[in-house]
Motif scaffolding. Structure first.
Motif: not given
Length: 376
Positions: A285-302
């Motif tokens: 039937e096929g396989h489900y794809l996972q794409i792992e991600v990263a994102g930044l916190i808008e209010a971060s002092p860094e």
């Protein structure tokens, strides 16, 4: 020299301490004299004390000046055998900064923690969500746009997300033990309707991205009939664990002949353990794809440092680490070829994937459907 002082000097041969009786007083036998430091010695000691204090203040100031990037991620990323240590070392060479990893179970657990903390989160950046969670994550209002060139992403489809950048990907798969299963399932349907004696370990979709991925896989194949298929599968489920690490650990310990993992998982065993024992079952039937991600916190002092990390994440310095530590496919530029074992992996004939918005809209209902099906 009076006898009452002679003994004191014998016990003080370097003459560092002068024993001086107070003026007008005599030292009587049996009454100890009060020692007094020589003025020159006092000056030397005070100089050393002040020097130590000044050095400590300078050191503390330098330590405070060094930027620290706090990154929330899933636990396996920062284990001894995961990529966290090597990524930290590589990134810290690019700046006068340090990475502080915070491991929080599995991917869904990371988002749950972030939602609980809200604006008070200590995170500067989050690494370890996947595309099934990005719309919900954006909806928290905590994430800012990454500002990284989206063309740097090397994913099966062109990358268009303004808030998250990918760092690896792979398809979910049922991994089986070839020493315990001569005939693995060739489809999701065979898994659901197979021998109940041949158990599988699954992960919880409420706390784990692989668990959520399998729930979405079932939904993509069976649609409105998914609940009925969960009921059929239930006798084959040995247990449902909070995260991937627990599930895969039970599998490799021989508790069950099957586990929900990734098409890339056998590469670890072939490269690190030199064994083809564990393989992925190819499903028609096929396989489900996972794409792992990263994102930044808008209010971060860094925030600026977080943005720099996201740019670094797309370079070979980061991407070359991923295949043989996280055992996934790189989602950015690399300088090092994949190990030969990756060429022996199952290549899904069809990719299944819901849009982030569709998952966000339906996730709660689909999880409730899963809970109800397995509780009856």
């Amino acid at each position: 020299m009076p006898r009452r002082l002679r003994g004191a000097f014998r016990s003080n041969p370097l003459n560092l301490i002068r024993i001086v009786p107070a003026e007008g007083l005599r030292a009587e036998p049996g009454i100890p004299l009060v020692p007094c430091l020589h003025p020159k010695l006092i000056g030397g000691i005070m100089l050393k004390i002040f020097s130590t204090i000044i050095a400590s203040v300078i050191f503390a100031s330098l330590a405070q000046a060094k930027e620290t990037l706090t990154i929330y991620t899933y636990e396996s990323f920062v284990t001894e055998w995961g990529p966290g240590g090597k990524v930290k070392e590589a990134f810290e060479k690019t700046c006068d900064c340090s990475i502080e990893w915070v491991g929080l179970g599995d991917g869904v657990a990371v988002l749950n923690r972030l939602k609980l903390e809200g604006a008070n989160t200590k995170a500067d950046l989050v690494l370890g969500l996947d595309t099934s969670l990005t719309a919900e994550a954006i909806g928290t209002g905590l994430f800012g746009k990454h500002g990284v060139d989206k063309g740097l992403a090397k994913t099966p489809e062109a990358w268009a997300d303004d808030y998250f950048m990918p760092y690896d990907y792979a398809h979910f798969a049922v991994i089986y033990d070839t020493e315990k299963m001569a005939s693995p399932p060739k489809s999701l349907d065979e898994l659901v309707n197979g021998d109940p004696a041949q158990k599988i370990v699954l992960e919880d979709p409420r706390s784990s991205t692989p668990g959520l991925g399998f729930l979405l896989w079932m939904k993509a194949v069976y649609g409105e009939g998914a609940a009925e298929q969960w009921k059929k599968l239930q006798p084959r489920i040995l247990t449902i664990t909070p995260g991937w690490s627990e599930a895969y650990g039970l599998f490799t310990k021989g508790e069950a002949p099957m586990v929900l993992s990734y098409t890339t998982s056998p590469a670890y065993h072939m490269v690190a353990e030199n064994t083809p024992r564990y393989q992925a079952a190819a499903f028609s039937e096929g396989h489900y794809l996972q794409i792992e991600v990263a994102g930044l916190i808008e209010a971060s002092p860094e925030k600026a440092l977080a943005q720099k990390f996201l740019g670094f994440m797309m370079t070979p310095a980061f991407q070359d680490i991923i295949p043989t530590t996280n055992w996934m496919l790189p989602a950015g530029a690399t300088d090092t070829a994949l190990p030969e074992a990756f060429g022996k992996l199952v290549a899904p004939g069809k990719t299944l994937l819901f849009s982030p918005d569709e998952v966000f809209k339906n996730r709660r209902d689909w999880v409730d459907e899963w809970l109800n099906a397995l509780s009856k």
